[in-house]
Design a protein around this motif. Sequence first.
Motif, mmCIF file in Angstrom:
data_model
loop_
_atom_site.group_PDB
_atom_site.id
_atom_site.type_symbol
_atom_site.label_atom_id
_atom_site.label_comp_id
_atom_site.label_asym_id
_atom_site.label_seq_id
_atom_site.Cartn_x
_atom_site.Cartn_y
_atom_site.Cartn_z
ATOM 1 N N TRP A 110 3.536 -6.839 1.628
ATOM 2 C CA TRP A 110 3.244 -7.620 0.412
ATOM 3 C C TRP A 110 4.279 -7.381 -0.652
ATOM 4 O O TRP A 110 4.915 -6.331 -0.698
ATOM 5 N N SER A 111 4.459 -8.380 -1.512
ATOM 6 C CA SER A 111 5.598 -8.365 -2.430
ATOM 7 C C SER A 111 5.277 -7.656 -3.738
ATOM 8 O O SER A 111 6.171 -7.367 -4.519
ATOM 9 N N LYS A 112 3.994 -7.375 -3.966
ATOM 10 C CA LYS A 112 3.643 -6.753 -5.247
ATOM 11 C C LYS A 112 3.544 -5.233 -5.110
ATOM 12 O O LYS A 112 3.638 -4.693 -4.013
ATOM 13 N N ALA A 123 10.240 -4.450 9.852
ATOM 14 C CA ALA A 123 10.130 -3.943 8.482
ATOM 15 C C ALA A 123 8.841 -3.148 8.315
ATOM 16 O O ALA A 123 8.817 -2.116 7.640
ATOM 17 N N MET A 124 7.772 -3.607 8.954
ATOM 18 C CA MET A 124 6.486 -2.901 8.850
ATOM 19 C C MET A 124 6.545 -1.525 9.520
ATOM 20 O O MET A 124 5.978 -0.561 9.027
ATOM 21 N N VAL A 125 7.237 -1.472 10.662
ATOM 22 C CA VAL A 125 7.369 -0.180 11.353
ATOM 23 C C VAL A 125 8.157 0.796 10.474
ATOM 24 O O VAL A 125 7.800 1.981 10.343
ATOM 25 N N ALA A 126 9.224 0.307 9.850
ATOM 26 C CA ALA A 126 10.036 1.157 8.977
ATOM 27 C C ALA A 126 9.220 1.609 7.765
ATOM 28 O O ALA A 126 9.284 2.777 7.354
ATOM 29 N N VAL A 166 5.763 -3.116 1.514
ATOM 30 C CA VAL A 166 7.115 -3.661 1.635
ATOM 31 C C VAL A 166 6.984 -5.173 1.779
ATOM 32 O O VAL A 166 6.019 -5.666 2.372
ATOM 33 N N ASP A 167 7.932 -5.894 1.194
ATOM 34 C CA ASP A 167 7.910 -7.354 1.335
ATOM 35 C C ASP A 167 8.591 -7.703 2.659
ATOM 36 O O ASP A 167 9.736 -8.135 2.690
#
Lengths: 393, 177
Positions: free
Chosen positions: B99-101, B130-133, B118-119
Motif C-alpha cells: 500500500w502507498s500510504k 516487492a512484497m517478499v523484499a 511498500v507500494d
Amino acid sequence: MRKVMDGNTAVAYGARLSRVQVVPAYPITPQSSIAETLADFISQGSLKAKFLRVESEHSALSAAVGASFAGARVFTATSSVGLALMTEITGVASGCRLPIVMAVANRALCSPWSLWCDHSDTMTLRDQGWIQLYAENCQEALDFVIIAFRVAEDQLVQLPCIVAEDGFFLSHLQDTVTVPAQEDVDRYLPPRCPGYLVLDPESPVAANILTGPHLFTEDKYTVALGMERARTVLETAFSEFADVFGRKYSSVMDYGCDDAETIIVSLGSLNGTVRDLIKKLRASGQKVGLLRIVAYRPFPYERVRKLAAKAKNVIVIDRAPALGEIGPLNQDVRAALYGLYPAPQVTGFVLGLGGRDIPQSDLVKALEYSISRNGDYPATYGEAWLQVEVSAK
Amino acid sequence: MKQLILYGRGGQGVVTAAKIIAIAAAVYDGGYAQAVPAFTAERRGAPVYAYVRLSDSPIDLKSFVYEPDAILVFDHELPSLGVDLLKGVSRDTTAVLNWSKAPSQWEFRDRFSRVGAVDADALGGIPNIAMVAAFSRTTGWVSLEAVVKAVHEVFGEKGGRHNEDVARRAFEATVLA
C-alpha cells in the motif's frame, strides 16, 4: 544438492535418478506435473527414456505392461479416476510379475467430483498385488521411487509398486529436498535384470493367457508369496538406502510407542502433523505415540502387533471413506491386534476426505474422544466421522 | 518455527512469492522451509492465499496455517471481498502490506505488533517480489541477499536482474510502523 521443490518434481527426480527407460503417461490433476517434468527432462536430454503419449490411463498402464515385458524399467503416474480406469490392467501388472513403479498423487474418487486429497484411489488397489509405499514429505516422495524400483525388481519379489504422495498436501507442497548424487543412486540401484519372462520377437512366447482352474490358484499363490517376500526385501532395501544416503526408513516407523498409553496410526503426509502434535503432548507429560505405516502393502501385521500391544488405546485414522465397513486401515490394524489379551481399545476415525485439512485441533478431539467417549460425533460401524459438520448429521 | 499466510488475488504472483521465500530460507539462508499450496480456484482477480513455514530444523507439520506469525497482504482491499485478514492473528503477529500510504494509517494497525508497507504495485508490474523484499525488511526472517539469490534461481538471468532491482528498491522503500 539441497533444493526447494514440490512433491511432483521430487517424484520426477526420483524417476530420473532411477534411470527409467519408458514413461507412458496420461495427464490428470494433481499428478500431471510429474509426467510434464519427465517429458522436459527427456526433451532436454537429462533423461534418456521413451515418453509415450497415450489416449487414456488404461492405455498408459497397458503400454507400461508391454514395455516392462520387453525388459525396460518403466515408470508412470496417475491419480483418482485415472487409477480407476487402469484397474483392468493393474492385476495384469502384478499377475505377470512386472516391476512397474507408479506414483499416485492421492486424490478422492468421485462422486461428488473432487480434485483434492484422500486415499480412496489407492485403497481400491490394496488387494491387487501392488506394493504400496506412502510418503510423508517431498524428500520421501523422491527417495521412495528409487527404493520402489529396488524392491519391485528384486528377484524374490518381481511385483509392481505404488509410491503414494498426498495430492496437493505433498504433490504441490514446496519442501526442502536433498537430491541424491547420480553415482550414489547407480550404486544402490543397478540396471534392471529381467526375470524368467522377457518378450523377444526372436523367441516368441505367449504370456497372460487364458488359464484354467487347474493352474489359476497356483498362479495367484505365487503373487501372494512375492508380496510376502517383499516384507523382508523392503527392510533390506530401506537399510541399504540408509547406508548409502543416510536417511533411515522402514515399513513401520514409530515415534514414542515404547511407553505410549495411546498410539495413533496413520498414513501419508498426516504423519508429520501427528508427530508434531505428539512432541507437544509428550512435553506436557501425555504418553502418546505415533505408529506410522510406510508400507501399507504388504501390510506389516507383526510389527504393528508388537508396537501396539502394550498400549491401552489405539487410534486409527482413515483418510478414505468407509462405506458399509470400517475404514481399510482400521480393518488391518484390528486384524493385526486380533487375539491379543489384554487387547488395546481401538477407535477409528474418518478424517481428511476430499482435501479437507486435518488440523491438530481435530486430532486433539479424536484423542479426547478415544479416551472419554465424550463427543457427539456421527458414526458408521462405530467409526467417528469427526469432521462432519453438525448441520449435515 | 514461523508461519506465514500470504493473501492476494489471482495474477499477483502469490504462489511464486511463497516459493521464493521458501527457497531463500532453505537454500540460501541454510534453514528449512515449506510453502503450502493454495486450494483455491485459479481465477484472475479472485482471492488466493498460500502458506509458508520457516524453521531452523526439518518441518513435520503438514496442515494449513491457522495462527500466523506474519501475514502478507498483497491487496489492502481484500476485506471488501470477504477475506478476514484477522483470522488467527495475535498481538504478536506482523503484517506486511502492499500500500502507498503510511502503515500507521492502516485500519488494522493496532491488531498487529509490527506493520511494514511498500507500494509494491508502483515498483514494477506484479507486486510479488516487492512484497517478499518488504517481508524480509519487516521481519528479518529471511535475508535480502538470500531473496536476491532465490529470485535469480527462479527467474533466470534476464528476469533475475530486473527482479533483483525491484527487490532491492522495495527493501529500501519499506516503511515500518
